[in-house]
Write an enzyme that holds these catalytic residues in place. Structure first.
Site, PDB file in Angstrom:
ATOM      1  CB  CYS A 113      17.567   7.502  21.045  1.00 34.42           C
ATOM      2  SG  CYS A 113      15.903   7.892  21.582  1.00 34.42           S
ATOM      3  CG  HIS A 250      17.678   3.268  20.209  1.00 35.66           C
ATOM      4  ND1 HIS A 250      17.500   3.373  21.567  1.00 35.66           N
ATOM      5  CD2 HIS A 250      16.756   4.097  19.636  1.00 35.66           C
ATOM      6  CE1 HIS A 250      16.518   4.226  21.808  1.00 35.66           C
ATOM      7  NE2 HIS A 250      16.050   4.674  20.655  1.00 35.66           N
ATOM      8  CG  ASN A 280      12.867   4.835  22.604  1.00 38.36           C
ATOM      9  OD1 ASN A 280      13.925   4.907  23.217  1.00 38.36           O
ATOM     10  ND2 ASN A 280      12.650   5.477  21.469  1.00 38.36           N
TER      11      ASN A 280
HETATM   12  N1  ACO Z   1      -2.904   3.429  19.304  1.00 36.90           N
HETATM   13  C1  ACO Z   1      -3.752   3.301  18.271  1.00 36.90           C
HETATM   14  N2  ACO Z   1      -3.580   3.972  17.126  1.00 36.90           N
HETATM   15  C2  ACO Z   1      -2.548   4.812  17.030  1.00 36.90           C
HETATM   16  C3  ACO Z   1      -1.638   4.997  18.092  1.00 36.90           C
HETATM   17  C4  ACO Z   1      -1.864   4.278  19.267  1.00 36.90           C
HETATM   18  N3  ACO Z   1      -1.060   4.371  20.340  1.00 36.90           N
HETATM   19  N4  ACO Z   1      -0.708   5.893  17.710  1.00 36.90           N
HETATM   20  C5  ACO Z   1      -1.006   6.263  16.458  1.00 36.90           C
HETATM   21  N5  ACO Z   1      -2.130   5.613  16.043  1.00 36.90           N
HETATM   22  C6  ACO Z   1      -2.819   5.696  14.762  1.00 36.90           C
HETATM   23  C7  ACO Z   1      -2.483   6.940  13.984  1.00 36.90           C
HETATM   24  O1  ACO Z   1      -3.276   8.026  14.429  1.00 36.90           O
HETATM   25  C8  ACO Z   1      -2.777   6.531  12.583  1.00 36.90           C
HETATM   26  O2  ACO Z   1      -4.155   6.639  12.366  1.00 36.90           O
HETATM   27  P1  ACO Z   1      -4.701   7.191  10.944  1.00 36.90           P
HETATM   28  O3  ACO Z   1      -4.222   6.190   9.938  1.00 36.90           O
HETATM   29  O4  ACO Z   1      -6.171   7.204  11.164  1.00 36.90           O
HETATM   30  O5  ACO Z   1      -4.083   8.539  10.771  1.00 36.90           O
HETATM   31  C9  ACO Z   1      -2.446   5.054  12.559  1.00 36.90           C
HETATM   32  O6  ACO Z   1      -2.385   4.643  13.925  1.00 36.90           O
HETATM   33  C10 ACO Z   1      -1.117   4.746  11.894  1.00 36.90           C
HETATM   34  O7  ACO Z   1      -0.135   5.659  12.358  1.00 36.90           O
HETATM   35  P2  ACO Z   1       1.349   5.616  11.861  1.00 36.90           P
HETATM   36  O8  ACO Z   1       2.096   6.716  12.554  1.00 36.90           O
HETATM   37  O9  ACO Z   1       1.419   5.560  10.387  1.00 36.90           O
HETATM   38  O10 ACO Z   1       1.797   4.202  12.430  1.00 36.90           O
HETATM   39  P3  ACO Z   1       3.175   3.466  12.218  1.00 36.90           P
HETATM   40  O11 ACO Z   1       2.922   2.125  11.711  1.00 36.90           O
HETATM   41  O12 ACO Z   1       4.163   4.323  11.506  1.00 36.90           O
HETATM   42  O13 ACO Z   1       3.660   3.298  13.724  1.00 36.90           O
HETATM   43  C11 ACO Z   1       5.217   4.337  15.243  1.00 36.90           C
HETATM   44  C12 ACO Z   1       3.867   4.434  14.539  1.00 36.90           C
HETATM   45  C13 ACO Z   1       5.181   3.139  16.153  1.00 36.90           C
HETATM   46  C14 ACO Z   1       5.421   5.610  16.054  1.00 36.90           C
HETATM   47  C15 ACO Z   1       6.341   4.170  14.218  1.00 36.90           C
HETATM   48  O14 ACO Z   1       6.199   5.118  13.197  1.00 36.90           O
HETATM   49  C16 ACO Z   1       7.712   4.302  14.807  1.00 36.90           C
HETATM   50  O15 ACO Z   1       8.159   3.464  15.550  1.00 36.90           O
HETATM   51  N6  ACO Z   1       8.474   5.355  14.430  1.00 36.90           N
HETATM   52  C17 ACO Z   1       9.825   5.506  14.842  1.00 36.90           C
HETATM   53  C18 ACO Z   1       9.964   5.961  16.247  1.00 36.90           C
HETATM   54  C19 ACO Z   1      11.425   5.835  16.626  1.00 36.90           C
HETATM   55  O16 ACO Z   1      12.126   4.948  16.218  1.00 36.90           O
HETATM   56  N7  ACO Z   1      11.964   6.732  17.376  1.00 36.90           N
HETATM   57  C20 ACO Z   1      13.406   6.539  17.628  1.00 36.90           C
HETATM   58  C21 ACO Z   1      13.998   7.636  18.106  1.00 36.90           C
HETATM   59  S1  ACO Z   1      13.289   8.087  19.603  1.00 36.90           S
HETATM   60  C22 ACO Z   1      14.284   9.333  20.271  1.00 36.90           C
HETATM   61  O17 ACO Z   1      15.285   9.719  19.728  1.00 36.90           O
HETATM   62  C23 ACO Z   1      13.801  10.034  21.513  1.00 36.90           C
END
Ligand code: ACO
Length: 323
Positions: A113, A250, A280
């Site tokens: 990214c 980003h 993304n």
């Molecule tokens: N729909 C419904 N529920 C979901 C989904 C979905 N699509 N995906 C995950 N969940 C659930 C999980 O299983 C979890 O359930 P649990 O509590 O029963 O275990 C719950 O939602 C919460 O999951 P978290 O991972 O804690 O959710 P979070 O608020 O952290 O959001 C996210 C997840 C959006 C992925 C976030 O962590 C994020 O944006 N992370 C950074 C990603 C990023 O910036 N990447 C950049 C680089 S990308 C690159 O370099 C290619």
């Protein structure tokens, strides 16, 4: 002194738009969860005939048109991508050929990214080093091809697309008032490899593999890393957040963008956001956001613009430039 000045911008998106609700029959998720946690409402997904090379070519042609130039005027193509058409040759060379360009040179750059930020920094060095006068810097990705479509924690986050920039050598006085790239700061740290990676490759599995991410872990590091590298860039340029006209981060997650801007003291109305429309798009996300803000007239000649990205590796970095 020589400065690398932006002369044109272009973008290309696949024809097909996939809305959050379209995932509801595929994995256990909802429009509400995706929008609330990420800010994403839709993304573009490439058809079989749309590839990293074809999208990159389309964005490059749009940037050349915007610059009033032709491929004959370009010396170098730097393509930031993690989803090349083939393991080799470089997709940049394929784009060069598609453009009918048989002079100069082209190569791919892989920083996930952060790719576009790395590529602008690289192009700037080629220009200032006298090896190229005009460079096409492209970010093009088809992440849909490396997603595990049964994994709700990753498949809803990414989209396909391409953005391109024409950078050209210009004269500057060596001050912050110059147009062009003014400062940059790049970082990487491989200890974080397992938090965001693709589980295949030519030298290990012999397969392309699928994207794997510990989203919560990435999130935890993102804001600190992003703000550190931006503060290093501010200090190299001798400016503060107040001096900025536009912040083009980003586009991974609206919550990361908001938290970074808040920590840095960048006003909300200066932040360019396209994650709602594109998801993304990895190395394409910054040039797609830039293209949108240039096309609608927000970014104007003379504006001070900050680009930032963070991605797999981890890699991260920032570029400050005057439009
Ligand atoms: N729909 C419904 N529920 C979901 C989904 C979905 N699509 N995906 C995950 N969940 C659930 C999980 O299983 C979890 O359930 P649990 O509590 O029963 O275990 C719950 O939602 C919460 O999951 P978290 O991972 O804690 O959710 P979070 O608020 O952290 O959001 C996210 C997840 C959006 C992925 C976030 O962590 C994020 O944006 N992370 C950074 C990603 C990023 O910036 N990447 C950049 C680089 S990308 C690159 O370099 C290619």
């Amino acid at each position: 002194m020589i400065r690398s000045v932006v002369r044109g911008m272009g973008a290309a998106l696949p024809r097909r738009i996939m809305k959050n609700a379209d995932f509801e029959g595929m994995v256990e998720t909802s429009d509400e969860w995706i929008a609330q946690r990420t800010g994403i409402r839709q993304r573009h997904i490439a058809a079989d005939d749309e590839t990293t090379a074809s999208l990159g070519e389309a964005a490059a042609r749009a940037a050349l048109d915007d610059a009033g130039l032709t491929p004959d005027d370009i010396d170098l193509i730097v393509l930031a991508t993690s989803t090349p058409n083939n393991t080799f040759p470089a997709t940049a060379v394929e784009i060069q050929n598609r453009l009918g360009m048989h002079h100069g040179f082209a190569f791919d750059l892989q920083a996930v990214c952060s790719g576009f930020v790395y590529a602008v920094t690289t192009a700037d060095l080629y220009i200032r080093g006298g090896l190229a006068k005009r460079v096409l810097v492209i970010g093009s990705e088809t992440f849909s091809r490396i997603l595990d479509w049964s994994d709700r924690s990753t498949c809803v986050l990414f989209g396909d697309g391409a953005g391109a920039m024409v950078l050209e050598a210009g004269e500057g006085a060596g001050s912050i008032a110059d147009r062009g790239v003014l400062a940059a700061s790049l970082r990487s740290d491989g200890t974080h490899k397992d938090k965001l990676y693709v589980d295949g490759g030519p030298s290990t599995t012999g397969t392309v593999g699928h994207l794997r991410m510990e989203g919560r872990e990435v999130f935890k590091h993102a804001v600190g890393m992003i703000t550190d590298v931006i503060e290093a860039t501010f200090s190299a340029a001798g400016i503060t957040a107040e001096d900025l006209d536009w912040f083009v981060p980003h586009q991974a997650n609206k919550r990361i963008i908001d938290a970074s801007a808040k920590k840095l003291g960048i006003a909300e109305q200066k932040v360019v956001v396209t994650v709602d429309l594109h998801g993304n798009t990895s190395a394409a996300s910054v040039p797609l956001a830039l293209s949108a803000a240039v096309a609608d007239g927000r970014i104007q000649k003379g504006d001070l613009v900050l680009l930032e990205a963070m991605g797999g590796g981890f890699t991260w970095g920032a570029v400050l430039l005057r439009w």
